[in-house]
Design a protein around this motif. Structure first.
Motif, short mmCIF file in Angstrom:
data_model
loop_
_atom_site.label_atom_id
_atom_site.label_comp_id
_atom_site.label_asym_id
_atom_site.label_seq_id
_atom_site.Cartn_x
_atom_site.Cartn_y
_atom_site.Cartn_z
N VAL A 1 0.83 -1.19 0.00
CA VAL A 1 0.00 0.00 0.00
C VAL A 1 0.87 1.25 0.00
O VAL A 1 0.61 2.20 -0.74
N PHE A 2 1.91 1.26 0.85
CA PHE A 2 2.76 2.45 0.94
C PHE A 2 3.42 2.77 -0.40
O PHE A 2 3.48 3.93 -0.78
N GLN A 3 3.88 1.75 -1.10
CA GLN A 3 4.55 1.99 -2.38
C GLN A 3 3.62 2.66 -3.37
O GLN A 3 4.04 3.53 -4.14
N SER A 4 2.33 2.29 -3.36
CA SER A 4 1.38 2.93 -4.27
C SER A 4 1.16 4.39 -3.88
O SER A 4 0.98 5.25 -4.75
N VAL A 5 1.21 4.70 -2.58
CA VAL A 5 1.09 6.08 -2.11
C VAL A 5 2.30 6.88 -2.58
O VAL A 5 2.17 7.97 -3.14
N PHE A 6 3.49 6.33 -2.38
CA PHE A 6 4.71 7.03 -2.80
C PHE A 6 4.74 7.25 -4.30
O PHE A 6 5.10 8.33 -4.77
N LYS A 7 4.33 6.24 -5.07
CA LYS A 7 4.32 6.36 -6.53
C LYS A 7 3.33 7.44 -6.98
O LYS A 7 3.63 8.25 -7.84
N ALA A 8 2.13 7.43 -6.37
CA ALA A 8 1.11 8.42 -6.75
C ALA A 8 1.56 9.85 -6.44
O ALA A 8 1.21 10.78 -7.16
N LEU A 9 2.36 10.02 -5.40
CA LEU A 9 2.80 11.36 -5.00
C LEU A 9 4.15 11.75 -5.59
O LEU A 9 4.60 12.88 -5.41
N SER A 10 4.80 10.84 -6.28
CA SER A 10 6.18 11.09 -6.72
C SER A 10 6.33 12.26 -7.69
O SER A 10 7.36 12.91 -7.69
N LYS A 11 5.34 12.54 -8.48
CA LYS A 11 5.48 13.59 -9.50
C LYS A 11 4.46 14.72 -9.35
O LYS A 11 4.26 15.49 -10.29
N VAL A 12 3.82 14.79 -8.19
CA VAL A 12 2.83 15.84 -7.99
C VAL A 12 3.24 16.74 -6.82
O VAL A 12 4.04 16.35 -5.97
N LYS A 13 2.67 17.91 -6.81
CA LYS A 13 2.84 18.83 -5.69
C LYS A 13 1.67 18.58 -4.75
O LYS A 13 0.51 18.62 -5.16
N LEU A 15 0.21 18.54 -0.35
CA LEU A 15 0.32 18.73 1.08
C LEU A 15 -0.39 17.55 1.72
O LEU A 15 -1.57 17.33 1.48
N VAL A 16 0.35 16.78 2.52
CA VAL A 16 -0.22 15.64 3.22
C VAL A 16 -0.37 16.04 4.68
O VAL A 16 0.59 16.49 5.31
N VAL A 17 -1.57 15.89 5.22
CA VAL A 17 -1.86 16.32 6.58
C VAL A 17 -2.13 15.10 7.45
O VAL A 17 -2.97 14.27 7.12
N PHE A 18 -1.41 15.02 8.57
CA PHE A 18 -1.65 14.01 9.59
C PHE A 18 -2.12 14.76 10.83
O PHE A 18 -1.35 15.49 11.44
N ASP A 19 -3.37 14.60 11.17
CA ASP A 19 -3.97 15.33 12.28
C ASP A 19 -3.97 14.48 13.54
O ASP A 19 -4.25 13.29 13.49
N THR A 44 9.64 11.39 -2.89
CA THR A 44 8.88 12.49 -3.51
C THR A 44 9.71 13.76 -3.48
O THR A 44 10.59 13.92 -2.64
N ARG A 45 9.39 14.68 -4.36
CA ARG A 45 10.12 15.95 -4.40
C ARG A 45 9.28 17.13 -3.93
O ARG A 45 9.79 18.04 -3.31
N ASN A 46 8.02 17.13 -4.28
CA ASN A 46 7.18 18.30 -4.05
C ASN A 46 6.07 18.03 -3.04
O ASN A 46 5.00 18.61 -3.13
N VAL A 47 6.33 17.16 -2.10
CA VAL A 47 5.34 16.85 -1.08
C VAL A 47 5.76 17.51 0.22
O VAL A 47 6.91 17.40 0.64
N ARG A 48 4.84 18.20 0.83
CA ARG A 48 5.06 18.79 2.15
C ARG A 48 4.14 18.08 3.12
O ARG A 48 3.05 17.64 2.75
#
Length: 159
Positions: A1-13, A15-19, A44-48
């Motif tokens: 599951v994590f790898q699919s998250v990383f792949k989906a976010l790898s080329k996009v800008k 903001l991931v929020v953990f509340d 990822t490059r552009n993930v905050r």
């Protein structure tokens, strides 16, 4: 599951929020979370990432990214009422939220005040006390723990 998250976010800008990450304390996920974050930053490059917690997390540098803490003060009256209205199961529609805001926030000066500010009226203090004194986690709890009867009693006695 994590790898699919990383792949989906790898080329996009993004903001991931953990509340409320403090709920992980003492769990198995708490041990895996730093590894997840480290991999996220590396892959990822552009993930905050924005994490909220009641206290600093004390995370060491992860993937070259460090923790920067910012202590937030309480919300003002208007923001507290808005948050309560969004969260409270007794307030069902956007129209009901708007009416609640209009009922409780009637003065622009009071709208900007927090529970410990000078010039706060008894009415504003009463509203803020009912809704957690502007502390978002307390407002969250107040909204979800208020019964229909308590909500109605509060509205009938707010003035």
């Amino acid at each position: 599951v994590f790898q699919s998250v990383f792949k989906a976010l790898s080329k996009v800008k993004a903001l991931v929020v953990f509340d409320r990450v403090e709920v992980l304390d003492g769990t198995e996920e708490a041990q895996e979370f730093p590894l997840f974050l480290s991999t996220l930053f590396r892959e990822t490059r552009n993930v905050r990432v924005l994490m909220t917690a009641c206290k600093p997390l004390g995370l060491s540098t992860l993937g070259g990214v460090g923790e920067h803490t910012l202590r937030l003060g309480p919300l003002n009256l208007k923001s507290t009422v808005r948050l309560f209205a969004i969260l409270c199961p007794q307030v069902h529609t956007g129209e009901e939220r708007r009416r609640l805001l209009e009922l409780l926030v009637t003065d622009d000066t009071q709208a900007r005040l927090c529970h410990d500010d000078e010039g706060i009226t008894k009415r504003t203090r009463k509203i803020l006390m009912f809704m957690g004194n502007g502390v978002p986690s307390r407002t969250f709890n107040a909204a979800y723990q208020t019964s229909k009867k308590e909500y109605e009693d509060f509205l009938n006695n707010v003035n």
